[in-house]
Motif scaffolding. Structure first.
Motif, PDB file in Angstrom:
ATOM      1  N   ALA A 130       0.845  -1.185   0.000  1.00  0.00           N
ATOM      2  CA  ALA A 130       0.000   0.000   0.000  1.00  0.00           C
ATOM      3  C   ALA A 130       0.883   1.237   0.000  1.00  0.00           C
ATOM      4  O   ALA A 130       2.006   1.214   0.468  1.00  0.00           O
ATOM      5  CB  ALA A 130      -0.888   0.006   1.234  1.00  0.00           C
ATOM      6  N   SER A 131       0.345   2.304  -0.536  1.00  0.00           N
ATOM      7  CA  SER A 131       1.122   3.533  -0.593  1.00  0.00           C
ATOM      8  C   SER A 131       0.279   4.678  -0.027  1.00  0.00           C
ATOM      9  O   SER A 131      -0.948   4.629  -0.031  1.00  0.00           O
ATOM     10  CB  SER A 131       1.530   3.778  -2.040  1.00  0.00           C
ATOM     11  OG  SER A 131       1.620   5.138  -2.303  1.00  0.00           O
ATOM     12  N   ASP A 132       0.962   5.722   0.500  1.00  0.00           N
ATOM     13  CA  ASP A 132       0.243   6.841   1.120  1.00  0.00           C
ATOM     14  C   ASP A 132      -0.438   7.721   0.095  1.00  0.00           C
ATOM     15  O   ASP A 132      -1.478   8.304   0.347  1.00  0.00           O
ATOM     16  CB  ASP A 132       1.227   7.721   1.919  1.00  0.00           C
ATOM     17  CG  ASP A 132       1.906   6.931   3.009  1.00  0.00           C
ATOM     18  OD1 ASP A 132       1.372   5.861   3.366  1.00  0.00           O
ATOM     19  OD2 ASP A 132       2.972   7.355   3.482  1.00  0.00           O
ATOM     20  N   THR A 133       0.203   7.819  -1.048  1.00  0.00           N
ATOM     21  CA  THR A 133      -0.395   8.674  -2.070  1.00  0.00           C
ATOM     22  C   THR A 133      -0.698   7.839  -3.313  1.00  0.00           C
ATOM     23  O   THR A 133      -0.112   6.787  -3.546  1.00  0.00           O
ATOM     24  CB  THR A 133       0.571   9.801  -2.491  1.00  0.00           C
ATOM     25  OG1 THR A 133       1.736   9.208  -3.064  1.00  0.00           O
ATOM     26  CG2 THR A 133       0.963  10.663  -1.308  1.00  0.00           C
ATOM     27  N   VAL A 134      -1.652   8.337  -4.078  1.00  0.00           N
ATOM     28  CA  VAL A 134      -1.987   7.678  -5.336  1.00  0.00           C
ATOM     29  C   VAL A 134      -1.934   8.721  -6.444  1.00  0.00           C
ATOM     30  O   VAL A 134      -2.047   9.920  -6.180  1.00  0.00           O
ATOM     31  CB  VAL A 134      -3.399   7.054  -5.299  1.00  0.00           C
ATOM     32  CG1 VAL A 134      -3.446   5.901  -4.318  1.00  0.00           C
ATOM     33  CG2 VAL A 134      -4.430   8.103  -4.967  1.00  0.00           C
ATOM     34  N   ALA A 177      -2.306  12.484  -5.020  1.00  0.00           N
ATOM     35  CA  ALA A 177      -3.339  12.765  -4.030  1.00  0.00           C
ATOM     36  C   ALA A 177      -3.169  11.805  -2.862  1.00  0.00           C
ATOM     37  O   ALA A 177      -2.686  10.689  -3.045  1.00  0.00           O
ATOM     38  CB  ALA A 177      -4.715  12.593  -4.656  1.00  0.00           C
ATOM     39  N   PRO A 178      -3.577  12.224  -1.665  1.00  0.00           N
ATOM     40  CA  PRO A 178      -3.512  11.306  -0.526  1.00  0.00           C
ATOM     41  C   PRO A 178      -4.401  10.094  -0.792  1.00  0.00           C
ATOM     42  O   PRO A 178      -5.490  10.235  -1.352  1.00  0.00           O
ATOM     43  CB  PRO A 178      -4.087  12.128   0.637  1.00  0.00           C
ATOM     44  CG  PRO A 178      -4.117  13.538   0.161  1.00  0.00           C
ATOM     45  CD  PRO A 178      -4.147  13.528  -1.329  1.00  0.00           C
ATOM     46  N   ALA A 179      -3.920   8.898  -0.407  1.00  0.00           N
ATOM     47  CA  ALA A 179      -4.658   7.674  -0.706  1.00  0.00           C
ATOM     48  C   ALA A 179      -6.044   7.688  -0.076  1.00  0.00           C
ATOM     49  O   ALA A 179      -6.981   7.125  -0.601  1.00  0.00           O
ATOM     50  CB  ALA A 179      -3.875   6.458  -0.230  1.00  0.00           C
ATOM     51  N   GLU A 180      -6.149   8.399   1.080  1.00  0.00           N
ATOM     52  CA  GLU A 180      -7.430   8.361   1.795  1.00  0.00           C
ATOM     53  C   GLU A 180      -8.363   9.523   1.443  1.00  0.00           C
ATOM     54  O   GLU A 180      -9.394   9.681   2.079  1.00  0.00           O
ATOM     55  CB  GLU A 180      -7.185   8.385   3.311  1.00  0.00           C
ATOM     56  CG  GLU A 180      -7.205   6.998   3.931  1.00  0.00           C
ATOM     57  CD  GLU A 180      -5.807   6.400   3.992  1.00  0.00           C
ATOM     58  OE1 GLU A 180      -5.019   6.867   4.815  1.00  0.00           O
ATOM     59  OE2 GLU A 180      -5.517   5.500   3.195  1.00  0.00           O
ATOM     60  N   ALA A 181      -7.978  10.319   0.473  1.00  0.00           N
ATOM     61  CA  ALA A 181      -8.763  11.525   0.182  1.00  0.00           C
ATOM     62  C   ALA A 181     -10.226  11.186  -0.085  1.00  0.00           C
ATOM     63  O   ALA A 181     -10.538  10.175  -0.714  1.00  0.00           O
ATOM     64  CB  ALA A 181      -8.167  12.242  -1.025  1.00  0.00           C
ATOM     65  N   SER A 182     -11.102  12.063   0.367  1.00  0.00           N
ATOM     66  CA  SER A 182     -12.543  11.832   0.183  1.00  0.00           C
ATOM     67  C   SER A 182     -12.931  12.223  -1.240  1.00  0.00           C
ATOM     68  O   SER A 182     -12.184  12.870  -1.959  1.00  0.00           O
ATOM     69  CB  SER A 182     -13.336  12.688   1.160  1.00  0.00           C
ATOM     70  OG  SER A 182     -13.177  14.053   0.793  1.00  0.00           O
ATOM     71  N   ARG A 183     -14.136  11.831  -1.553  1.00  0.00           N
ATOM     72  CA  ARG A 183     -14.737  12.165  -2.846  1.00  0.00           C
ATOM     73  C   ARG A 183     -14.663  13.668  -3.132  1.00  0.00           C
ATOM     74  O   ARG A 183     -14.280  14.094  -4.212  1.00  0.00           O
ATOM     75  CB  ARG A 183     -16.199  11.715  -2.757  1.00  0.00           C
ATOM     76  CG  ARG A 183     -16.937  11.608  -4.042  1.00  0.00           C
ATOM     77  CD  ARG A 183     -18.424  11.360  -3.770  1.00  0.00           C
ATOM     78  NE  ARG A 183     -19.181  12.109  -4.764  1.00  0.00           N
ATOM     79  CZ  ARG A 183     -19.405  11.643  -5.999  1.00  0.00           C
ATOM     80  NH1 ARG A 183     -18.979  10.454  -6.331  1.00  0.00           N
ATOM     81  NH2 ARG A 183     -20.050  12.371  -6.889  1.00  0.00           N
TER      82      ARG A 183
END
Length: 829
Positions: A765-769, A785-791
């Motif tokens: 897994a990576s922190d950014t995508v 973008a941050p991997a967890e960024a919201s819609r």
RNA sequence: GCCGGAGUGGCGGAAUUGGCAUACGCGAUCGGCUCAAAAUCGAUUGCCCUUACGGGCUUGUGGGUUCGAGUCCCACCUCCGGCACCA
């Protein structure tokens, strides 16, 4: 700078494996047997030893060996044996030409295969090695023949057989290709001879049904076997010739067209033909016709655009559905081998009958309405082979032909005019050969007792030494007078031995069982050993054996299971059919001069390069064209790995990488874990070795890219070392020598004793995508973008992108598609 | 004719569940190292327009579904393999 020296590395590891017998595995009950370990039987089709191994062998055994190694490192006890299918025609033809005994040429070739298998580093359990031409082996081939004979599954009968005049032997149907001998290309002729057969047709239905028991076979192989067995359902219907008081049953798949039968045709070989015409005006013409057909080859007779020929018999039969008298013919488009050798002809609904009717001016009658009578075809769309309501069919008029089908059969069956019936294209397996270099058939002929099977204690019937191998229309063994003359085991009187030998396909139909207990001199195999190891978990071989070998082995396995000798119904749970390697786009052949000798490449680049190359050329189930540049590319990659190892061993100390690395050290570790994950999944997903290898190439490339920035730092050193050792570990199934070498130098351990690596999900897994931003489905920008960024955050990023702005300014956004962690698509108008 | 399989750069091929087409390798071009070459290390490399920024096009052909198609649907073309006068 030491450089990559495959010769030294490869011979070193080969010696270790030979000395330590690394790949030998025990049977149940033997020392070292571990009950807790799951078993895996990995098997490649055994080679036919003629000359030197070719690239097809290299590919087959490279693929199989990779699978064997992969399974071992997943904790399986892998049995991986080797042997030689060493009876057969080429050695004998060579003997006829040169006078050299087949045994000598065969054993020379076997020695060459043995040497090369060791040089290739294939992980073989040599303690189980066998060769089918040795009495220790064929003794049990004969034993199996006797078991089949006891069951009535081996029988002798006079039959019209396919005879190759050049090889002077009978051929199995399967060995006749386009009317020619599969081996020498000579046109095959028909002969009547007493021959031995195996009753494989008894197993036709089970051979079809048990495809369901297989775990994974290529669909096209199953289809080919299904076509070969050629099951068709239909009915047998009796047509009566009242004049001569003869019944003629026919097989039809279309009882719904019975009312359309307007004539009747017999095959030229039909046994009743003689009685039908004897003394009649048609006699001479019919005789002439039959003689002419008899002189024609199967190829001529089966030619595609051949015009229909035939002769009227001057007799008629009665159609049982309507009592109509219809004339009889003899014609060569009807085959004696299929069905009953006689057909009812329905020209309205069968194109062949239609052609015949046209030529001979016979009536053509429609009994099924087409949906569109005006549709293609002459005269009201006939012949019509589709469905529709019936017509001109008495009480069945108006019914759909499909619905009427069963009703008609039942109606005929009620007063014995017909019955449901099934026909197969498959013929019984003709196993006798008028040849020397094969297993003698363990039968004697006694004047008093007739055909007598030898008792088991007289096995093996050893092949005698002879001088002249040339066939003279009978087996060369017939000339060995002292050998032929024997004693009847039943009455003790004089008897003579069967002089035919067995088809070599019999030898290769059970060798995978003998491997399990190949040194056993008391029995063909020990049940405990067979029950433990069977079935073969992974079988690997060329698709050219899709029908013959595989079906014979399946048949024999079932027959042996039926008599309580085996516990499995199917010998090969999983089958992998490798594709053929070509050169310059053409099949390799000596006459074409485009052969590739694996030995030369092993000599020049090393076995690891040759093996890895054949696995890298493309998906192994597909073929591929051999490319010398491609071989160089793979060699370059292995050299890169070897040099990287040299450098890493020198510049870094041993040490485990820490989990919480950052920066480029983490980047490299992540790549290593990505490669582990990718290679593992490629292995599991149908042996996609080409992409598994490319993943290791990517890992090595990444190590080269990052190494200079990482050396000197503890974490950095550990990361480079780990990445390199991982590359060695992953390439090991393909390049076992270099894999072992690099792994040992960097870890001090033997890679084959280490479990297959597991990818760490935290590093996958990576922190950014990389967010893909599309406008109207077209790529406009990529944003980290941050991997967890919201819609909402992703949309915000997308909308504020400069590059995107140019495409949405002044336009209305009508739809926003967000695939979290991947993509945003803005639809504008 | 029937049954399978496949069509993606100059070439072998990749794309996992409908979401960055062309990963990896070959070949080619350029550069570092070298007196030089080989080897090697590095950069570039689908096509078209543009000096550039950038834009357009592209997975055998033609349609369709979808925000989005190499991938799904329909029709067709080509190639490879098997069977074939099997009633």
């Amino acid at each position: 700078m030491s450089g990559y020296d495959p010769k030294t590395i490869e011979s070193r590891w080969q010696q270790v494996w030979a000395k330590e017998k690394t790949w030998e595995v025990p049977n149940p009950g033997q020392p070292g047997f571990d009950e807790a370990k799951p078993k895996a039987y990995v098997l490649e089709m055994l080679p036919y030893p003629s000359g030197e191994p070719h690239v097809g062998h290299l590919k087959c055994y490279a693929v199989g060996d990779a699978i064997a190694h992969f399974r071992r490192r997943h904790g399986f006890e892998v049995i991986h044996p080797m042997g030689y299918d060493s009876f057969g025609l080429p050695a004998e033809n060579n003997a006829i030409k040169t006078g050299e005994p087949p045994r000598v040429a065969t054993e020379r070739s076997i020695a060459s295969f043995q040497r090369q298998f060791r040089e290739w580093g294939i992980s073989i359990d040599w303690s189980r090695e066998l060769a089918t031409h040795t009495p220790e082996y064929y003794r049990w081939t004969q034993w199996i023949f006797l078991r089949l004979f006891e069951q009535g599954l081996a029988y002798r009968t006079e039959a019209a057989v396919q005879w190759c005049p050049k090889d002077a032997t009978v051929l199995a149907n399967e060995q006749v290709v386009d009317g020619r001998c599969e081996r020498c290309g000579t046109q095959v002729v028909q002969r009547k001879l007493a021959q031995w057969f195996f009753r494989i047709t008894d197993y036709a239905d089970r051979l079809l049904a048990d495809f369901d028991l297989l775990e994974s076979w290529p669909e096209h192989v199953i289809t080919m076997q299904r076509n070969w067995i050629g099951r068709s359902e239909g009915a047998e219907v009796v047509f009566r010739c009242a004049e001569l008081d003869l019944d003629f049953p026919v097989f039809t798949t279309r009882p719904d067209t019975l009312f359309g039968a307007t004539f009747f045709v017999l095959a030229p070989e039909h046994p009743e033909l003689e009685r039908l015409v004897a003394g009649s005006p048609a006699e001479t013409v019919v005789r002439e016709y039959v003689d002419r057909v008899g002189r024609e080859s199967a190829e001529e007779r089966g030619a595609e655009d051949r015009e229909k020929t035939g002769v009227p018999l001057g007799r008629s039969v009665v159609n049982p559905v309507n009592g109509e008298e219809i004339p009889m013919f003899v014609a060569d488009y009807v085959l004696m081998e299929y069905g009953t050798g006689a057909i009812m002809a329905v020209p309205g609904h069968d194109s062949r009958d239609y052609e015949f009717a046209k030529k001979f001016g016979l009536p053509i009658k429609r009994v099924i309405e087409g949906e569109d009578p005006e549709a293609a075809g002459d005269e009201e769309g006939l012949p019509y082979s589709g469905d529709g309501p019936m017509t001109n069919s008495g009480r069945f008029d108006g019914k759909g032909n499909r619905e009427a089908y069963e009703e008609i059969v039942a109606w005929l069956a009620a007063d014995q005019r017909g019955r449901p019936s099934v026909n197969y294209r498959l013929r019984d397996w003709l196993v006798s050969r008028q040849r020397y270099w094969g297993a003698p058939i363990p039968i004697v002929y006694c004047e008093k007792c007739g055909t007598v099977p030898l008792p088991d204690d007289q096995l093996p019937v050893e092949l005698p030494e002879i001088e002249d191998y040339a066939p003279q229309g009978k087996s060369p063994l017939a000339a060995a007078a002292e050998w032929v003359a024997t004693e009847c085991p039943r009455c003790g009187g004089p008897a003579r031995r069967e002089t035919d030998t067995m088809d070599t396909f019999v030898d290769s139909s059970w060798y995978f069982i003998r491997y399990l207990d190949s040194r056993n001199s008391e029995a063909a195999w020990d049940r405990a050993a067979a029950d433990h190891w069977l079935p073969v978990d992974q079988y690997i071989g060329g698709v050219e054996h899709a029908i013959l070998h595989l079906m014979y082995a399946r048949f024999l396995t079932k027959a042996l299971a039926d008599i309580g000798q085996l516990d499995v119904q199917e010998p090969f749970a999983n089958l992998f059919a490798q594709g053929m390697i070509t050169r310059d786009g053409a099949k390799m052949s000596k006459s074409r001069g485009n052969t590739v000798s694996p030995g030369e490449y092993v000599e020049r680049y090393g076995a690891d390069t040759a093996r890895t190359y054949v696995c890298f050329m493309g998906p192994p189930e597909r073929g591929g064209d051999w490319s010398d540049e491609g071989v160089e590319g793979v060699n370059r990659f292995l050299s890169r790995l070897s040099r990287l190892c040299d450098e890493v061993a020198e510049r870094t100390g041993a040490g485990e990488p820490r989990d919480a690395l950052g920066g480029e050290a983490r980047e490299l570790l992540a790549k290593a874990h990505w490669a582990i994950d990718k290679a593992t999944r490629d292995f599991q997903r149908g042996f996609q070795f080409n992409t598994a290898i490319s993943a290791v190439m990517e890992l090595v490339n990444e190590a080269y890219r990052l190494k200079d920035g990482l050396y000197g730092d503890t974490d950095g050193d550990a990361a480079v070392r780990f990445a390199t050792a991982t590359a060695a570990s992953l390439i090991f199934p393909f390049a076992p020598h270099l894999g072992s070498e690099v792994f040992e130098r960097l870890t001090g351990e033997r890679v084959w004793e280490r479990p297959w690596p597991e990818a760490d999900p935290a590093l996958l897994a990576s922190d950014t995508v990389t967010l893909i931003v599309q406008v109207n489905g077209k790529l406009r920008d990529r944003i980290e973008a941050p991997a967890e960024a919201s819609r909402e955050q992703l949309l915000e990023l997308a909308r504020t992108s400069e590059k995107v702005g140019a495409h949405i300014d002044g336009k209305e956004i009508v739809k926003e598609i967000v695939v979290p962690g991947k993509l945003v698509n803005l639809v504008v108008r």
